[in-house]
Design a protein around this motif. Structure first.
Motif, PDB file in Angstrom:
ATOM      1  N   VAL A 198       3.277   6.382  -2.858  1.00 16.94           N
ATOM      2  CA  VAL A 198       5.536   6.526  -3.895  1.00 16.94           C
ATOM      3  C   VAL A 198       4.461   6.620  -5.101  1.00 16.94           C
ATOM      4  O   VAL A 198       5.207   7.785  -5.672  1.00 16.94           O
ATOM      5  CB  VAL A 198       5.623   5.814  -3.586  1.00 16.94           C
ATOM      6  CG1 VAL A 198       6.829   6.615  -3.938  1.00 16.94           C
ATOM      7  CG2 VAL A 198       6.348   5.739  -1.969  1.00 16.94           C
ATOM      8  N   TYR A 199       4.029   5.544  -5.907  1.00 15.70           N
ATOM      9  CA  TYR A 199       3.788   5.368  -7.776  1.00 15.70           C
ATOM     10  C   TYR A 199       2.708   6.414  -8.089  1.00 15.70           C
ATOM     11  O   TYR A 199       3.323   7.118  -8.494  1.00 15.70           O
ATOM     12  CB  TYR A 199       3.371   3.667  -7.437  1.00 15.70           C
ATOM     13  CG  TYR A 199       3.682   3.597  -8.901  1.00 15.70           C
ATOM     14  CD1 TYR A 199       4.886   2.865 -10.087  1.00 15.70           C
ATOM     15  CD2 TYR A 199       2.700   4.009  -9.643  1.00 15.70           C
ATOM     16  CE1 TYR A 199       5.218   3.326 -11.195  1.00 15.70           C
ATOM     17  CE2 TYR A 199       2.477   4.048 -11.265  1.00 15.70           C
ATOM     18  CZ  TYR A 199       3.413   3.456 -12.114  1.00 15.70           C
ATOM     19  OH  TYR A 199       3.761   3.539 -13.097  1.00 15.70           O
ATOM     20  N   GLU A 200       1.645   6.463  -7.437  1.00  9.34           N
ATOM     21  CA  GLU A 200       1.233   7.293  -7.375  1.00  9.34           C
ATOM     22  C   GLU A 200       1.237   8.341  -7.716  1.00  9.34           C
ATOM     23  O   GLU A 200       0.883   9.247  -8.263  1.00  9.34           O
ATOM     24  CB  GLU A 200      -0.730   7.290  -6.803  1.00  9.34           C
ATOM     25  CG  GLU A 200      -1.273   5.536  -7.613  1.00  9.34           C
ATOM     26  CD  GLU A 200      -1.783   5.254  -6.849  1.00  9.34           C
ATOM     27  OE1 GLU A 200      -2.047   5.561  -5.821  1.00  9.34           O
ATOM     28  OE2 GLU A 200      -2.846   4.243  -7.249  1.00  9.34           O
ATOM     29  N   TYR A 223      12.536   5.771   2.704  1.00 11.07           N
ATOM     30  CA  TYR A 223      11.479   4.734   2.651  1.00 11.07           C
ATOM     31  C   TYR A 223      11.481   3.263   3.160  1.00 11.07           C
ATOM     32  O   TYR A 223      12.544   2.556   3.697  1.00 11.07           O
ATOM     33  CB  TYR A 223      11.123   4.080   1.112  1.00 11.07           C
ATOM     34  CG  TYR A 223       9.935   3.391   0.940  1.00 11.07           C
ATOM     35  CD1 TYR A 223       8.929   3.543   0.781  1.00 11.07           C
ATOM     36  CD2 TYR A 223      10.413   1.958   0.673  1.00 11.07           C
ATOM     37  CE1 TYR A 223       7.963   3.302   0.730  1.00 11.07           C
ATOM     38  CE2 TYR A 223       9.048   0.995   0.709  1.00 11.07           C
ATOM     39  CZ  TYR A 223       7.990   1.778   0.488  1.00 11.07           C
ATOM     40  OH  TYR A 223       7.146   0.783   0.166  1.00 11.07           O
ATOM     41  N   GLU A 224      10.270   3.082   4.268  1.00 13.08           N
ATOM     42  CA  GLU A 224      10.656   2.411   5.196  1.00 13.08           C
ATOM     43  C   GLU A 224      10.096   1.452   4.851  1.00 13.08           C
ATOM     44  O   GLU A 224      10.129   0.080   5.736  1.00 13.08           O
ATOM     45  CB  GLU A 224      10.683   2.526   6.784  1.00 13.08           C
ATOM     46  CG  GLU A 224      11.717   3.488   6.948  1.00 13.08           C
ATOM     47  CD  GLU A 224      11.567   4.684   9.027  1.00 13.08           C
ATOM     48  OE1 GLU A 224      10.600   3.830   8.893  1.00 13.08           O
ATOM     49  OE2 GLU A 224      12.395   5.036   8.550  1.00 13.08           O
ATOM     50  N   GLY A 225       9.202   1.322   3.524  1.00  9.44           N
ATOM     51  CA  GLY A 225       7.928  -0.274   3.947  1.00  9.44           C
ATOM     52  C   GLY A 225       8.792  -1.405   3.020  1.00  9.44           C
ATOM     53  O   GLY A 225      10.242  -0.444   2.807  1.00  9.44           O
ATOM     54  N   ASN A 226       7.610  -1.954   2.187  1.00 10.96           N
ATOM     55  CA  ASN A 226       8.693  -3.059   1.705  1.00 10.96           C
ATOM     56  C   ASN A 226       7.946  -2.408   0.284  1.00 10.96           C
ATOM     57  O   ASN A 226       7.527  -1.983  -0.557  1.00 10.96           O
ATOM     58  CB  ASN A 226       7.599  -4.252   2.260  1.00 10.96           C
ATOM     59  CG  ASN A 226       8.691  -5.107   2.309  1.00 10.96           C
ATOM     60  OD1 ASN A 226       9.817  -5.251   0.699  1.00 10.96           O
ATOM     61  ND2 ASN A 226       8.921  -6.239   2.667  1.00 10.96           N
ATOM     62  N   GLN A 230      11.898   2.128 -11.610  1.00 11.80           N
ATOM     63  CA  GLN A 230      12.271   1.914 -10.111  1.00 11.80           C
ATOM     64  C   GLN A 230      10.991   1.795  -8.745  1.00 11.80           C
ATOM     65  O   GLN A 230      11.929   0.926  -8.183  1.00 11.80           O
ATOM     66  CB  GLN A 230      13.449   2.492  -9.923  1.00 11.80           C
ATOM     67  CG  GLN A 230      14.922   3.612 -10.534  1.00 11.80           C
ATOM     68  CD  GLN A 230      15.126   3.659 -10.716  1.00 11.80           C
ATOM     69  OE1 GLN A 230      15.342   5.386  -9.972  1.00 11.80           O
ATOM     70  NE2 GLN A 230      16.599   4.053 -10.532  1.00 11.80           N
ATOM     71  N   ILE A 231      10.365   1.982  -8.969  1.00 14.91           N
ATOM     72  CA  ILE A 231       9.313   2.460  -7.642  1.00 14.91           C
ATOM     73  C   ILE A 231       8.737   0.803  -7.606  1.00 14.91           C
ATOM     74  O   ILE A 231       7.989   0.458  -6.980  1.00 14.91           O
ATOM     75  CB  ILE A 231       8.693   3.339  -7.487  1.00 14.91           C
ATOM     76  CG1 ILE A 231       9.378   4.826  -7.267  1.00 14.91           C
ATOM     77  CG2 ILE A 231       7.454   3.459  -6.948  1.00 14.91           C
ATOM     78  CD1 ILE A 231       8.161   5.953  -7.553  1.00 14.91           C
ATOM     79  N   GLU A 268       0.625  -0.869  -0.296  1.00 14.98           N
ATOM     80  CA  GLU A 268       0.167  -0.042  -0.178  1.00 14.98           C
ATOM     81  C   GLU A 268       0.984   0.906  -0.074  1.00 14.98           C
ATOM     82  O   GLU A 268       0.892   2.120  -0.792  1.00 14.98           O
ATOM     83  CB  GLU A 268      -0.746   0.059   1.083  1.00 14.98           C
ATOM     84  CG  GLU A 268      -2.395   1.255   1.349  1.00 14.98           C
ATOM     85  CD  GLU A 268      -2.619   0.570  -0.087  1.00 14.98           C
ATOM     86  OE1 GLU A 268      -2.878   2.149  -0.329  1.00 14.98           O
ATOM     87  OE2 GLU A 268      -3.469  -0.127  -0.550  1.00 14.98           O
ATOM     88  N   GLU A 269       2.174   1.276   0.887  1.00 13.48           N
ATOM     89  CA  GLU A 269       2.982   2.900   0.756  1.00 13.48           C
ATOM     90  C   GLU A 269       3.259   2.948  -0.417  1.00 13.48           C
ATOM     91  O   GLU A 269       3.379   3.718  -0.911  1.00 13.48           O
ATOM     92  CB  GLU A 269       4.092   2.011   2.315  1.00 13.48           C
ATOM     93  CG  GLU A 269       4.261   3.363   2.053  1.00 13.48           C
ATOM     94  CD  GLU A 269       5.972   3.547   3.624  1.00 13.48           C
ATOM     95  OE1 GLU A 269       6.202   4.396   3.398  1.00 13.48           O
ATOM     96  OE2 GLU A 269       5.611   2.085   3.616  1.00 13.48           O
TER      97      GLU A 269
END
Length: 262
Positions: free
Chosen positions: A43-45, A92-95, A80-81, A38-39
């Motif tokens: 970021v992508y959007e 960025y700390e998400g997966n 890359q994202i 979700e995170e």
């Protein structure tokens, strides 16, 4: 396209690898569609929205985008994202959904005792894969343009039964020896390239004479990103190339296709 094909046919002779090399093993390809975290999706959007607005504004003002370096840079960031947001955002700390799935499947390869070639367009992503591989206690070999002793790296991958992962850039053309160590021919392509011929050349490092077992190719994409549209563009350009010269040809993206991707 049919008229053009007839015009140039007398000057072009194409023999496919399958026609020339009768002893090639079976080749099986599978598309692995990964749901983003979700995170990661957020970021992508956000990045996609900025890029789309920039392109529409520049196209309205300038009329065309063909030489716009900012567009190319933005497309690379989005790719890359789709792999992992950490490639563009160090904080960025998400997966990443794709990153998790890649390592789930790598775990299966390791458990089966087989070896695998892992390709990406981004050396930075390969380094992330290598770092995670070390965290999990798996041995690996890494071959890039900066590798000082390629022969030693290749021998290490071949000779060490515990070294089961070889990571390298998709557009690199190293010594072919390392492919012989891939006993079952597992190939992971972590991100799609605009020109499918580059991917096919990477796959050929395992799907070649000397390979005794079937080759399994897994192509990873992130759902809801431009990677899905890159595949559609690949297929469209392949059909166009096949209709004219029946070969994979590098055909540049049009402005309309850039907008389609975004």
């Amino acid at each position: 396209s049919e008229a053009l094909r007839k015009l140039i046919a007398p000057y072009i002779l194409r023999r496919t690898k399958e026609e020339v090399l009768a002893d090639l093993p079976d080749l099986t390809a599978e598309l692995v569609v990964c749901e983003p975290e979700e995170e990661q999706r957020k970021v992508y959007e956000e990045e996609q929205s900025r890029v789309r607005n920039y392109i529409l504004s520049e196209r309205e003002n300038q009329g065309e985008l063909r030489s716009d370096f900012m567009v190319l840079k933005a497309l690379i960031r989005l790719r890359q994202i789709a792999n992992h947001p950490r490639l563009v955002e160090t904080g960025y700390e998400g997966n990443s959904g794709k990153f998790s799935e890649v390592f789930r499947m790598l775990g299966e390869v390791i458990a089966s005792g087989h070896k695998v070639l892992v390709f990406s367009s981004f050396v930075k992503y390969l380094k992330m894969v290598a770092e995670e591989t070390m965290v999990r206690g798996w041995k690996y070999a890494m071959l890039t343009g900066l590798t000082a002793d390629r022969e030693q790296t290749i021998r290490h991958f071949q000779a060490d039964p515990e070294c089961r992962i070889d990571v390298q850039p998709v557009k690199m053309f190293p010594h072919d020896m390392q492919a012989e160590a891939v006993d079952r021919g597992d190939v992971f392509i972590l991100d799609p390239w605009w020109n499918v011929a580059a991917e096919n050349q990477a796959v050929s490092r395992a799907h070649r004479i000397g390979q005794k077992r079937a080759v399994f190719v897994y192509r990873f994409i992130t759902a809801g990103t431009l990677e899905e549209k890159i595949l559609a563009i690949q297929e469209r350009k392949q059909r166009l190339a096949d209709s004219v010269i029946t070969a994979a040809t590098s055909i540049p993206l049009t402005d309309e296709e850039l907008l389609e991707v975004l």
